[in-house]
Design a protein around this motif. Structure first.
Motif, PDB file in Angstrom:
ATOM      1  N   ASN A 231       0.842  -1.195   0.000  1.00 39.61           N
ATOM      2  CA  ASN A 231       0.000   0.000   0.000  1.00 39.61           C
ATOM      3  C   ASN A 231       0.876   1.243   0.000  1.00 39.61           C
ATOM      4  OD1 ASN A 231       0.888   0.321   2.682  1.00 39.61           O
ATOM      5  ND2 ASN A 231      -0.780  -0.999   3.409  1.00 39.61           N
ATOM      6  N   ALA A 255      -7.183   8.453  -3.090  1.00 36.23           N
ATOM      7  CA  ALA A 255      -7.141   7.275  -2.230  1.00 36.23           C
ATOM      8  C   ALA A 255      -5.987   7.364  -1.239  1.00 36.23           C
ATOM      9  CB  ALA A 255      -7.020   6.007  -3.070  1.00 36.23           C
ATOM     10  N   ARG A 310      -7.475  -0.515  -4.619  1.00 34.30           N
ATOM     11  CA  ARG A 310      -8.198  -1.276  -5.630  1.00 34.30           C
ATOM     12  C   ARG A 310      -7.260  -2.061  -6.557  1.00 34.30           C
ATOM     13  NH1 ARG A 310     -10.079   2.071  -9.017  1.00 34.30           N
ATOM     14  NH2 ARG A 310      -9.092   3.928  -8.144  1.00 34.30           N
ATOM     15  N   HIS A 311      -5.971  -2.025  -6.256  1.00 36.06           N
ATOM     16  CA  HIS A 311      -4.995  -2.656  -7.148  1.00 36.06           C
ATOM     17  C   HIS A 311      -4.097  -3.614  -6.370  1.00 36.06           C
ATOM     18  CE1 HIS A 311      -6.261   0.132 -10.285  1.00 36.06           C
ATOM     19  NE2 HIS A 311      -6.238   1.079  -9.360  1.00 36.06           N
TER      20      HIS A 311
ATOM     21  N   GLU B 116      -7.074  -6.043 -14.760  1.00 39.44           N
ATOM     22  CA  GLU B 116      -6.007  -6.386 -13.812  1.00 39.44           C
ATOM     23  C   GLU B 116      -5.513  -7.827 -13.970  1.00 39.44           C
ATOM     24  OE1 GLU B 116      -5.059  -4.708 -10.337  1.00 39.44           O
ATOM     25  OE2 GLU B 116      -5.055  -3.053 -11.749  1.00 39.44           O
TER      26      GLU B 116
END
Lengths: 336, 378
Positions: A231, A255, A310-311, B116
């Motif tokens: 993160n 974010a 989100r990744h 993704e």
């Protein structure tokens, strides 16, 4: 193994690597100096044909990348009047970041096979079956025989590409690198992204600071840190950003707000909120925006961030003004 | 400086572990199978080297390349005696196609695939908690490029342990375009034989754990001496002898070896007339005057062209060859092309001998070359 973690994409006492040229192929944005001001609300294509000699038989993403690389190499004074590369061709790397580059070609090829069989395919489509087609064409155009790398790593790709280009230089595998972030826009990309995007290409030339100085190149920014971690907080820590450090500009989405005290009071620009999804082009465009920030005479480091909750990860790239970065008589990003 | 390979894993059409694959290579039985993944009526090519793990009901499913990748990474990590938590360990993935096969299934058949899914970071995060992950789409030299960059990371002090892996599933766009452009359609991949007509796709994945030398690991399979990487800057798909020569010589320089020190060459050997003639001509020059010359083999004759992972699969096979003192033959090689005459290509059955240093070649579209030099762990 070190207890503090081994994934440190940071090292001290190594050659400083900086940005010496920038080129954009982005609809409605003429120069990288414009990245910090109001940006076009419309999304679409670059209003040039990108046709003719040098562009024939190439996929759209490669054409966009070639044009951006042309501008960047010129900006770095690494091409002559005939647009021939004048640097160390054997030791110049090409590093391309793209996620969607050949997605359209792949899908339309399957459509053609389903409808007409393989006889309906053009043999000229062979290179773009492989995701590295863009980097290959850039190398061929300028005769660049150093390492040739294509990074398709999701939203962090552009920042990752800059970090790997720096790694190649620090490791002595290259004396310079052409880093390109590029994404085309077509039906396939719109369906994948869930919205219409703009086609975008941005190229950045990286060189060691000492080499840039010796050829009197104009340094725009120095890369001082990078990390890809779980993160944003983790990435900031891994990149060596201390809590008490301050940044002059934060390039990233909302974010990240609130998770890092350092960022709370830092002015923020979210390029994607203005330009739409940039995917593999994002990180390299952030680097160009950082250079514009420094050339405008602003002080303080720039912190570029991509990815997040989100990744699969978040990446940060730290940029500092080069010791000789100064507001020049030229407008930022102006093409002479 | 050398780097230890402390864990290895691989999957291909002929086996689900390095040992199985090596045994099959030594046995040398025909391994191609009739094309199953795509509608055979649409192609001139009738054979491929697929991994047979699709549903029995027929049809294709997404994310097979991802599944092989997480499998080989898990096995390589276990082989090295490391914990499966890779949150602090970089994972470098080399691939030609990424998950483009899944993209095709999404576009044509509405398979559930997201943007993704195209790169491998999300799957590596889910399986191993890994975040410092990279997907390098570097065509068929991708995994040796990744290996070189892993050694750079260790040398620069950025990591003590790096996982290097590669994976590729056959794509319809790739298979179809190859079918369109190859003049004469091969019925088998026959590197360096006068009957060679071109390449046929294989599927597979490989992974290795690379560690700083003497990191205290239990066992070392082989040691990496040096990896070169460059670009021809010459042609989008055809190889260039100058670029390949520079890559080989740079690998020797990095490894501190000379041509006469090489005992084994794992050839790129894609079976296209142009690759085979170019690669063998370059090696004839390199090994000219270097004594009897090394033994050479080309595993794509049995695995098909496994694309991004093929270089690393060759390297894993080189490690086993050096351990066993055994070089598997090139399946189907009976009559070498003129350019390869005089090279120590192994024909018919395995040859035995003391092997200390191996060279691994990997060349890809875009004219990108990588060559690794590996030494036996004794």
């Amino acid at each position: 193994m070190s207890t503090e973690g081994t994934a440190r994409m940071r090292n001290r006492n190594v050659r400083k690597v900086g940005v010496t040229g920038i080129g954009l192929t982005l609809p409605g944005v003429a120069t990288y100096g414009d990245l910090l001001g109001p940006l076009p609300g419309e999304r679409g294509s670059v209003p040039t044909a990108l046709s003719g000699r040098g562009f024939r038989h190439k996929d759209r993403a490669s054409r966009l990348a070639l044009r951006a690389a042309e501008f960047a190499l010129h900006d770095a004074s690494l091409t002559d009047a005939d647009a021939t590369f004048t640097g160390a061709a054997d030791a110049t790397a090409v590093v391309v970041s793209t996620n969607l580059g050949n997605a359209g070609s792949v899908c339309t090829t399957t459509d053609t096979i389903a409808g007409e069989g393989v006889r309906g395919l053009s043999p000229l489509g062979l290179p773009q079956t492989s995701s590295n087609v863009i980097a290959g064409w850039v190398a061929i155009r300028y005769g660049l025989r150093g390492p040739n790398l294509t990074i398709c790593n999701g939203v962090t790709s552009g920042l990752d590409a800059l970090a790997w280009a720096r790694n190649l230089i620090v490791a002595g595998r290259a004396e310079a690198a052409v880093v390109v972030g590029v994404e085309p826009a077509n039906d396939v990309t719109a369906k994948l992204l869930g919205e219409q995007s703009s086609e975008a290409a941005v190229a950045v030339i990286l060189e060691p600071a000492d080499a840039a100085a010796s050829r009197a190149a104009r340094p725009r920014a120095t890369i001082t840190g990078y990390a890809r971690a779980r993160n944003l907080v983790g990435a900031l820590t891994c990149a060596g950003v201390a809590e008490e450090e301050s940044a002059g500009l934060w390039l990233g989405d909302e974010a990240g707000a609130g998770v890092a005290p350092l960022l709370a009071a830092t002015p923020r620009i979210d390029l994607e909120s203005r330009l739409g999804p940039l995917s593999g082009a994002l990180g390299v465009l952030q680097c160009a925006a950082a250079a514009a920030h420094f050339e405008g005479g602003a002080t303080g480091n720039v912190l570029a961030a991509a990815g997040g909750p989100r990744h699969d990860a978040a990446a940060v790239l730290l940029l500092a003004p080069s010791s000789t970065t100064r507001p020049s008589t030229q407008e930022p990003g102006e093409r002479p | 400086m050398t780097w230890d390979i402390t864990g290895m894993a691989a999957v291909a059409n002929i086996g689900a572990s390095p040992r199985e694959i090596f045994t099959a290579l030594c046995a040398g039985r025909e391994s191609r199978t009739p094309l199953r993944v795509f509608d055979p009526d649409k192609y001139r090519a009738a054979y491929a080297y697929e991994i047979d793990d699709r549903p029995e009901t027929g049809g294709d499913i997404p994310r097979r390349a991802t599944r092989w990748l997480t499998t080989v990474v898990r096995q390589a990590v276990a082989d090295a005696g490391l914990d499966e938590d890779l949150s602090q360990i970089p994972v470098l993935v080399g691939t030609t196609m990424r998950e483009q096969r899944s993209l095709e299934l999404w576009w044509r058949d509405n398979a559930q695939v997201a943007l993704e899914d195209l790169h491998f970071g999300p799957a590596l995060k889910t399986a191993f908690g890994a975040s410092t992950t990279y997907t390098f789409a570097n065509a068929c030299s991708a995994t040796l490029y990744a290996l070189g960059m892993a050694t750079d990371m260790i040398e620069a002090g950025m990591a003590d342990t790096v996982i290097v892996a590669g994976t590729d599933a056959a794509t319809e766009s790739g298979f179809g375009t190859l079918d369109r452009v190859q003049n004469d359609i091969p019925t088998a991949l026959r590197p360096f034989d006068t009957t060679h007509k071109g390449m046929l796709m294989g599927e597979g994945a490989a992974a290795v754990v690379v560690q700083r030398a003497d990191a205290g690991s239990r066992s070392v399979h082989a040691r990496v001496r040096g990896v070169s990487m460059n670009c021809d800057a010459h042609h989008a798909t055809a190889p260039d002898p100058d670029g390949i020569t520079r890559a080989v010589l740079d690998a020797y320089r990095r490894a501190g070896v000379r041509a006469q020190d090489i005992d084994l060459v794992m050839l790129h050997g894609s079976g296209t007339p142009l690759n085979d003639a170019t690669e063998s001509s370059v090696l004839r020059c390199i090994f000219d005057g270097a004594g009897p010359g090394p033994r050479m083999t080309a595993i794509k004759a049995m695995t098909g062209h496994t694309l991004g992972g093929s270089g690393l699969l060759s390297l894993v096979m080189a490690a086993l060859a050096m351990k066993e003192g055994t070089v598997p033959p090139v399946l189907g090689l009976a009559d070498p092309i003129p350019e390869a005459v005089g090279l120590g290509l192994v024909q018919g059955s395995p040859v035995f001998g003391d092997l200390a240093i191996a060279q691994i070649d990997a060349f890809g579209f875009g004219g990108i070359n990588a060559v690794a030099i590996v030494e036996a762990a004794r």
